[in-house]
Design a protein around this motif. Structure first.
Motif, PDB file in Angstrom:
ATOM      1  N   ASN A 192       0.823  -1.214   0.000  1.00  0.00           N
ATOM      2  CA  ASN A 192       0.000   0.000   0.000  1.00  0.00           C
ATOM      3  C   ASN A 192       0.856   1.263   0.000  1.00  0.00           C
ATOM      4  OD1 ASN A 192      -3.096  -0.361   0.288  1.00  0.00           O
ATOM      5  ND2 ASN A 192      -2.249  -1.994   1.550  1.00  0.00           N
ATOM      6  N   ARG A 193       1.893   1.278   0.796  1.00  0.00           N
ATOM      7  CA  ARG A 193       2.699   2.490   0.942  1.00  0.00           C
ATOM      8  C   ARG A 193       3.426   2.839  -0.355  1.00  0.00           C
ATOM      9  NH1 ARG A 193       6.658   2.485   5.993  1.00  0.00           N
ATOM     10  NH2 ARG A 193       4.845   3.223   7.174  1.00  0.00           N
ATOM     11  N   THR A 194       3.968   1.851  -1.017  1.00  0.00           N
ATOM     12  CA  THR A 194       4.739   2.108  -2.239  1.00  0.00           C
ATOM     13  C   THR A 194       3.845   2.344  -3.443  1.00  0.00           C
ATOM     14  OG1 THR A 194       4.856  -0.242  -2.804  1.00  0.00           O
ATOM     15  CG2 THR A 194       6.655   0.672  -1.453  1.00  0.00           C
ATOM     16  N   GLY A 195       2.598   1.897  -3.372  1.00  0.00           N
ATOM     17  CA  GLY A 195       1.728   1.942  -4.536  1.00  0.00           C
ATOM     18  C   GLY A 195       1.848   0.720  -5.409  1.00  0.00           C
ATOM     19  N   LEU A 196       2.605  -0.294  -4.952  1.00  0.00           N
ATOM     20  CA  LEU A 196       2.799  -1.511  -5.739  1.00  0.00           C
ATOM     21  C   LEU A 196       1.493  -2.255  -5.947  1.00  0.00           C
ATOM     22  CD1 LEU A 196       4.556  -3.782  -6.997  1.00  0.00           C
ATOM     23  CD2 LEU A 196       4.872  -4.665  -4.663  1.00  0.00           C
ATOM     24  N   ALA A 197       0.742  -2.462  -4.862  1.00  0.00           N
ATOM     25  CA  ALA A 197      -0.497  -3.230  -4.957  1.00  0.00           C
ATOM     26  C   ALA A 197      -1.451  -2.780  -3.858  1.00  0.00           C
ATOM     27  CB  ALA A 197      -0.213  -4.724  -4.840  1.00  0.00           C
ATOM     28  N   PRO A 198      -2.066  -1.620  -4.013  1.00  0.00           N
ATOM     29  CA  PRO A 198      -2.964  -1.114  -2.973  1.00  0.00           C
ATOM     30  C   PRO A 198      -4.173  -2.031  -2.778  1.00  0.00           C
ATOM     31  CG  PRO A 198      -2.396   0.589  -4.575  1.00  0.00           C
ATOM     32  CD  PRO A 198      -1.948  -0.701  -5.149  1.00  0.00           C
ATOM     33  N   GLY A 199      -4.604  -2.137  -1.526  1.00  0.00           N
ATOM     34  CA  GLY A 199      -5.783  -2.932  -1.239  1.00  0.00           C
ATOM     35  C   GLY A 199      -6.297  -2.616   0.153  1.00  0.00           C
ATOM     36  N   ARG A 200      -7.597  -2.831   0.365  1.00  0.00           N
ATOM     37  CA  ARG A 200      -8.206  -2.519   1.660  1.00  0.00           C
ATOM     38  C   ARG A 200      -8.019  -3.627   2.675  1.00  0.00           C
ATOM     39  NH1 ARG A 200     -13.973  -1.542  -0.919  1.00  0.00           N
ATOM     40  NH2 ARG A 200     -13.134  -3.347  -2.052  1.00  0.00           N
ATOM     41  N   ASN A 201      -7.697  -4.826   2.209  1.00  0.00           N
ATOM     42  CA  ASN A 201      -7.491  -5.953   3.110  1.00  0.00           C
ATOM     43  C   ASN A 201      -6.441  -6.882   2.509  1.00  0.00           C
ATOM     44  OD1 ASN A 201      -8.936  -7.884   1.301  1.00  0.00           O
ATOM     45  ND2 ASN A 201     -10.721  -6.634   1.869  1.00  0.00           N
ATOM     46  N   VAL A 202      -6.026  -7.878   3.291  1.00  0.00           N
ATOM     47  CA  VAL A 202      -4.906  -8.718   2.843  1.00  0.00           C
ATOM     48  C   VAL A 202      -5.253  -9.509   1.590  1.00  0.00           C
ATOM     49  CG1 VAL A 202      -3.826  -8.879   5.110  1.00  0.00           C
ATOM     50  CG2 VAL A 202      -5.566 -10.547   4.476  1.00  0.00           C
ATOM     51  N   ARG A 203      -6.495  -9.918   1.434  1.00  0.00           N
ATOM     52  CA  ARG A 203      -6.856 -10.694   0.247  1.00  0.00           C
ATOM     53  C   ARG A 203      -6.798  -9.830  -1.008  1.00  0.00           C
ATOM     54  NH1 ARG A 203      -9.277 -15.602  -1.169  1.00  0.00           N
ATOM     55  NH2 ARG A 203      -8.723 -15.818  -3.376  1.00  0.00           N
ATOM     56  N   GLU A 204      -7.263  -8.582  -0.904  1.00  0.00           N
ATOM     57  CA  GLU A 204      -7.166  -7.685  -2.058  1.00  0.00           C
ATOM     58  C   GLU A 204      -5.709  -7.460  -2.441  1.00  0.00           C
ATOM     59  OE1 GLU A 204      -9.229  -4.013  -1.616  1.00  0.00           O
ATOM     60  OE2 GLU A 204     -11.216  -4.945  -1.490  1.00  0.00           O
ATOM     61  N   VAL A 205      -4.847  -7.265  -1.440  1.00  0.00           N
ATOM     62  CA  VAL A 205      -3.423  -7.055  -1.723  1.00  0.00           C
ATOM     63  C   VAL A 205      -2.813  -8.310  -2.333  1.00  0.00           C
ATOM     64  CG1 VAL A 205      -1.168  -6.683  -0.643  1.00  0.00           C
ATOM     65  CG2 VAL A 205      -3.114  -5.245  -0.008  1.00  0.00           C
ATOM     66  N   GLU A 206      -3.148  -9.474  -1.796  1.00  0.00           N
ATOM     67  CA  GLU A 206      -2.630 -10.725  -2.348  1.00  0.00           C
ATOM     68  C   GLU A 206      -3.007 -10.872  -3.818  1.00  0.00           C
ATOM     69  OE1 GLU A 206      -3.471 -15.520  -2.043  1.00  0.00           O
ATOM     70  OE2 GLU A 206      -3.803 -14.286  -0.258  1.00  0.00           O
ATOM     71  N   ASP A 207      -4.281 -10.669  -4.124  1.00  0.00           N
ATOM     72  CA  ASP A 207      -4.742 -10.825  -5.505  1.00  0.00           C
ATOM     73  C   ASP A 207      -4.065  -9.825  -6.442  1.00  0.00           C
ATOM     74  OD1 ASP A 207      -6.387 -12.866  -4.674  1.00  0.00           O
ATOM     75  OD2 ASP A 207      -8.211 -11.644  -4.611  1.00  0.00           O
ATOM     76  N   GLU A 208      -3.887  -8.598  -5.952  1.00  0.00           N
ATOM     77  CA  GLU A 208      -3.256  -7.583  -6.791  1.00  0.00           C
ATOM     78  C   GLU A 208      -1.781  -7.880  -7.003  1.00  0.00           C
ATOM     79  OE1 GLU A 208      -3.264  -3.949  -9.083  1.00  0.00           O
ATOM     80  OE2 GLU A 208      -4.700  -5.520  -8.544  1.00  0.00           O
TER      81      GLU A 208
END
Length: 221
Positions: free
Chosen positions: A146-162
């Motif tokens: 989220n901080r770097t802008g690599l794979a923003p997401g509201r929860n861990v699953r969203e970040v994982e998928d991204e």
């Protein structure tokens, strides 16, 4: 983060650490599974101290199950939530013996059916023990993504998928380790070490810690 910057990011992380791995100490898939279960809301350093006492005495499902909950607790009493973890580890061992012949299963569904094993733990085991290109999103990876802008997401699953979508395939096997280590030692929660960050120029974080930027990683001549 644009695809070209994602490529640059992982190329730099690989250059600095070509063969990343977990900081949990283990020798078998079962030892890794137990260590990851114990690591929930605990540090790898703390888990390693406990498993250095436990594994020389019991490092198979049969041996740990034979300890029982009360026999296991003294070995892991320095770890947070050790009472609950002792119950889960014993139940996990009993299920491995009853359903899997004492072997760690190699599918997500079977791993997540084990007591104390969630999606993140299953991803760690699949990636680190069995070489699957999975992405185990912990607090460090969630922050870095989220901080770097690599794979923003509201929860861990969203970040994982991204992350699975944007990380180039050639880096996917090791990406989870690079991101954890980056979050643990550089992109720290309270005061990120932006001046010494190798991807500072690619990062989208607007509130970078001030200081002279680090030189780019050295390349072989």
């Amino acid at each position: 983060m644009p695809a070209a910057d994602v490529e640059r990011m992982f190329a730099r992380l690989r250059e600095l650490n070509p063969h990343p791995t977990t900081e949990l100490e283990y020798r078998t898939p079962f030892e890794l599974l137990v260590a990851v279960v114990l690591s929930a809301q605990a540090t790898d350093v703390g888990v390693n101290k406990a498993t250095r006492r436990l594994f020389p005495v019991a490092n198979t499902p049969q041996a740990i199950a034979a300890l029982g909950v009360d026999g296991l607790k003294p070995y892991i009493a320095t770890i947070g939530l050790y009472n609950t973890k002792a119950v889960n580890v014993i139940a996990l061992c009993e299920q491995l013996i009853a359903r899997h012949g004492g072997e760690v299963p190699r599918t997500r569904e079977e791993l997540e059916a084990l007591p104390g094993v969630g999606r993140k733990t299953a991803n760690v085991v699949l990636n680190t023990a069995f070489g699957e290109p999975t992405m185990a999103v912990d607090t460090h990876i969630f922050r870095v993504a989220n901080r770097t802008g690599l794979a923003p997401g509201r929860n861990v699953r969203e970040v994982e998928d991204e992350l699975l979508r944007v990380v180039p395939r050639e880096y996917l096997q090791d990406a989870h380790h690079w991101l954890i280590l980056h979050g643990r030692y550089t992109c720290k929660a309270r005061v990120p070490d932006c001046p010494h960050c190798p991807i500072r120029d690619l990062c989208r974080y607007p509130d970078k810690t001030p200081g002279e930027p680090a030189p780019p990683p050295l390349r072989d001549a």
